[in-house]
Scaffold this motif. Structure first.
Motif, PDB file in Angstrom:
ATOM      1  N   VAL A   1       0.673  -1.140  -0.210  1.00  0.00           N
ATOM      2  CA  VAL A   1      -0.157   0.009  -0.046  1.00  0.00           C
ATOM      3  C   VAL A   1       0.824   1.237  -0.140  1.00  0.00           C
ATOM      4  O   VAL A   1       1.996   1.149   0.063  1.00  0.00           O
ATOM      5  CB  VAL A   1      -0.832   0.124   1.239  1.00  0.00           C
TER       6      VAL A   1
ATOM      7  N   THR B   1      -5.428  -4.250   0.315  1.00  0.00           N
ATOM      8  CA  THR B   1      -4.731  -3.064  -0.106  1.00  0.00           C
ATOM      9  C   THR B   1      -5.696  -1.966  -0.593  1.00  0.00           C
ATOM     10  O   THR B   1      -5.563  -1.049  -0.851  1.00  0.00           O
ATOM     11  CB  THR B   1      -3.833  -3.388  -1.128  1.00  0.00           C
ATOM     12  N   GLU B   2      -7.228  -2.531  -0.779  1.00  0.00           N
ATOM     13  CA  GLU B   2      -8.149  -1.712  -1.201  1.00  0.00           C
ATOM     14  C   GLU B   2      -9.497  -2.048  -0.817  1.00  0.00           C
ATOM     15  O   GLU B   2      -9.649  -3.401  -0.323  1.00  0.00           O
ATOM     16  CB  GLU B   2      -8.076  -1.637  -2.736  1.00  0.00           C
TER      17      GLU B   2
ATOM     18  N   THR C   1     -14.414  -4.255   2.267  1.00  0.00           N
ATOM     19  CA  THR C   1     -13.403  -4.902   1.645  1.00  0.00           C
ATOM     20  C   THR C   1     -13.468  -6.413   1.611  1.00  0.00           C
ATOM     21  O   THR C   1     -14.605  -6.874   1.552  1.00  0.00           O
ATOM     22  CB  THR C   1     -12.184  -5.014   2.930  1.00  0.00           C
TER      23      THR C   1
ATOM     24  N   THR D   1     -13.463   2.492  -5.644  1.00  0.00           N
ATOM     25  CA  THR D   1     -12.323   1.717  -4.959  1.00  0.00           C
ATOM     26  C   THR D   1     -11.389   2.731  -4.191  1.00  0.00           C
ATOM     27  O   THR D   1     -11.134   3.698  -4.623  1.00  0.00           O
ATOM     28  CB  THR D   1     -11.440   0.925  -5.926  1.00  0.00           C
TER      29      THR D   1
ATOM     30  N   THR E   1      -8.216   3.238  -1.220  1.00  0.00           N
ATOM     31  CA  THR E   1      -6.975   2.506  -0.398  1.00  0.00           C
ATOM     32  C   THR E   1      -6.716   3.090   1.087  1.00  0.00           C
ATOM     33  O   THR E   1      -7.059   4.269   1.267  1.00  0.00           O
ATOM     34  CB  THR E   1      -5.711   2.667  -1.335  1.00  0.00           C
TER      35      THR E   1
ATOM     36  N   SER F   1      -6.149   6.905   1.783  1.00  0.00           N
ATOM     37  CA  SER F   1      -6.781   7.909   0.815  1.00  0.00           C
ATOM     38  C   SER F   1      -7.677   8.868   1.560  1.00  0.00           C
ATOM     39  O   SER F   1      -8.496   8.412   2.315  1.00  0.00           O
ATOM     40  CB  SER F   1      -7.077   7.053  -0.283  1.00  0.00           C
TER      41      SER F   1
ATOM     42  N   THR G   1      -4.731   5.612  -8.508  1.00  0.00           N
ATOM     43  CA  THR G   1      -5.904   5.718  -7.309  1.00  0.00           C
ATOM     44  C   THR G   1      -5.295   6.148  -6.039  1.00  0.00           C
ATOM     45  O   THR G   1      -6.093   6.143  -5.059  1.00  0.00           O
ATOM     46  CB  THR G   1      -6.101   4.026  -7.083  1.00  0.00           C
TER      47      THR G   1
ATOM     48  N   ASP H   1      -0.452   0.319  -8.501  1.00  0.00           N
ATOM     49  CA  ASP H   1      -1.033   0.853  -9.864  1.00  0.00           C
ATOM     50  C   ASP H   1      -0.165   0.599 -10.959  1.00  0.00           C
ATOM     51  O   ASP H   1      -0.313  -0.103 -12.038  1.00  0.00           O
ATOM     52  CB  ASP H   1      -1.430   2.397  -9.747  1.00  0.00           C
TER      53      ASP H   1
END
Length: 523
Positions: free
Chosen positions: A43, A132-133, A158, A183, A185, A188, A253, A263
């Motif tokens: 991440v 991770t997301e 998740t 989506t 992370t 964020s 992202t 990404d």
């Protein structure tokens, strides 16, 4: 002078790459304002200022590899004027650092609350090991609503559990940066809270984090070339160079639409597969049309993760399964004799799973390789016994973990299993409930399964499959008798567990279940 250090990065993550400094030496900063982005193999992590002051020194430069606790920079009090040498900094460095205000400008114009006050970011919390997301489920508050600190304002789904995102301060929702279904992370920013008196906002908030990049240059105040030359971290550049792709082509992202290392890896992998896809007929790459009696439904994130992890287990481990059977007569007799007294004293039913957990713990102590995992070229032996118990729910299979099973009594194991099973069915499991297991038990017998080959739960090296109990004729002291028999299956990673160890493990489980008094008395 206050050191800015690398925070904890998650279980098994020991280092990160310095991505991009969002501030330069001499800049004034506020407490909790993001200063620098770090990228791990899982991440992106944002490191914030721990106090108001001035960024007096940058110790770790972009692209440097840093460990947990390492000093990234130093924060001091002062006027915030830039150091003298900043005036002679290369033009490239100045132009790169100047891009940040351009990206932030549209946010201030479109969502500044009329009540005034500082804006506080609401960020996605850590999601747990290997997660991770997530997908934003819904916002429980709308722009203009007053909120209290720690009040839940959004829900995120998740691939394992649902997370609640709390407000980070008292105030008013000033801006929503993402939409339901987007989506997100860890770390964020999904919303901002105004510390002012509240009230309505001047304009509707942005509805997605990508809104800035989707606006025209005229709307954002940026030139077309500025759009193309968005900031790219060193780790993204490195992955792009190795994969032979343009880093500017990688959809991002991360914060303000920037590409993260994850990404970049995903984009490079897809690019590598593109020639294969192009060589196929065009119809093969497109979704097929469904008939009038068919229905297309998007897989849930949990189901997608189950599919991915099961396939990864087959691709990475040298998986093999060995079988045995066990006569359940003794366990069933013990249960029938003591189930009422057990329930009255411990306020929990005496089930089968507690006996299997205790039998597995005894066997794991004798055969430690089944309780270990492979890490690169090393083997990590675990001197604790946290057993995952697979639970089927409406959303899919989850594996909550019963901690320190060797230290729990039979009643303690049964209580914990019951509690975790209830939380799984009610969707209340937390990330901590499901991470860190050393061995797994799954019971297909509750669905009527006679025999199966369970799949490993990486990075674990063993999983025990239970099955239904049925009356079968067996030879007992030279006579054929009907006994309640169950097939047991142990799937194991042959890279670390030898066949002899796997068979011995199952034999020890069989012996413990066929003489449970001896197991419980530890004789």
């Amino acid at each position: 002078m206050t050191d800015i250090v690398v925070p904890q990065l998650g279980e098994s993550v020991t280092e990160a790459t310095v991505g991009q400094w969002l501030k330069k030496a001499g800049d004034k900063v506020s407490k909790d304002e993001v200063l620098v982005e770090l990228e791990t193999d899982k991440v992106s992590v944002e490191v914030a200022a721990t106090a108001d002051g001035t960024l007096s020194e940058i110790v770790a430069n972009e692209g440097d590899t840093v460990e947990i606790g390492a000093v990234l920079g130093r924060l001091g009090s002062g006027s915030g004027e830039a150091p003298a040498e900043e005036e002679s900094a290369p033009a490239e460095a100045k132009s790169e650092s100047a891009e940040q205000p351009k990206e932030e400008a549209p946010k201030q114009e479109t969502s500044a609350p009329s009540g005034g006050g500082d804006l506080t970011d609401v960020t996605v919390p850590p999601m747990g090991e290997s997660v991770t997301e997530g997908t934003l489920g819904e916002f429980l508050k709308k722009v203009g609503d007053k909120v209290s600190k720690d009040e839940t304002i959004a829900e995120i789904e998740t691939d394992k559990v649902a997370l609640e995102v709390p407000a980070t301060a008292d105030g008013t929702i000033a801006e929503l940066l993402v939409s339901p279904g987007d989506t997100v992370t860890p770390g964020s920013v999904i919303a901002r809270i105004s510390g002012g008196a509240g009230g309505t906002v001047a304009k509707e908030a942005r509805v997605s984090q990508g809104a800035t990049t989707s606006q025209t240059p005229a709307e954002t105040g940026q030139s077309a070339s500025g759009q193309e030359d968005r900031p790219v971290s060193p780790s993204v550049r490195r992955v792009a160079a190795e994969g032979g792709v343009n880093p500017q082509d990688i959809p991002g992202t991360g914060r303000d639409g920037r590409a993260t290392k994850a990404d970049a890896v995903d984009f490079v992998n897809k690019a590598a597969q593109a020639p294969k896809a192009e060589s196929k007929p065009q119809a093969a790459s497109a979704q097929r049309e469904i008939g009038p009696r068919e229905e297309r439904v998007k897989m849930t994130r949990l189901r997608q993760t189950i599919a991915r992890r099961l396939k990864e287990a087959q691709d990475t481990a040298a998986m093999l399964t060995t079988f045995n059977d066990v006569d359940m007569s003794a366990v069933m007799d013990l249960r029938s004799r003591y189930k009422d007294a057990f329930l009255e004293k411990h306020d929990v039913k005496l089930g089968f799973m507690g006996f299997f957990v205790k039998a597995c713990v005894n066997a794991l102590k004798e055969i430690p390789a089944v309780n270990a995992e492979i890490d690169g070229t090393d083997i990590i032996y675990k001197n604790f016994y946290d057993l995952g118990i697979a639970v089927g729910t409406d959303r899919g299979l989850v594996v909550p973990v019963v901690r320190d099973c060797d230290e729990l009594s039979l009643a303690g194991v049964e209580k914990e299993i019951g509690n975790l099973g209830r939380k799984a069915r009610d969707g209340e499991l937390s990330i901590n409930d499901m991470q860190g297991g050393t061995f797994t038990i799954t019971n297909g017998g509750v669905y009527g399964s006679l025999m199966s080959t369970p799949i490993l739960n990486p990075p674990q090296s063993g999983v025990l499959g239970m099955h239904r109990i049925e009356q079968r004729p067996v030879a007992v002291n030279g006579k054929i008798e009907l006994r309640p028999m169950m097939y047991l299956a142990l799937s194991y990673d042959h890279r670390i567990v030898d066949g002899k160890e796997a068979v011995t493990f199952l034999v020890r489980v069989k012996e413990a279940l066929e003489d449970p008094e001896r197991m419980l008395l530890d004789v």
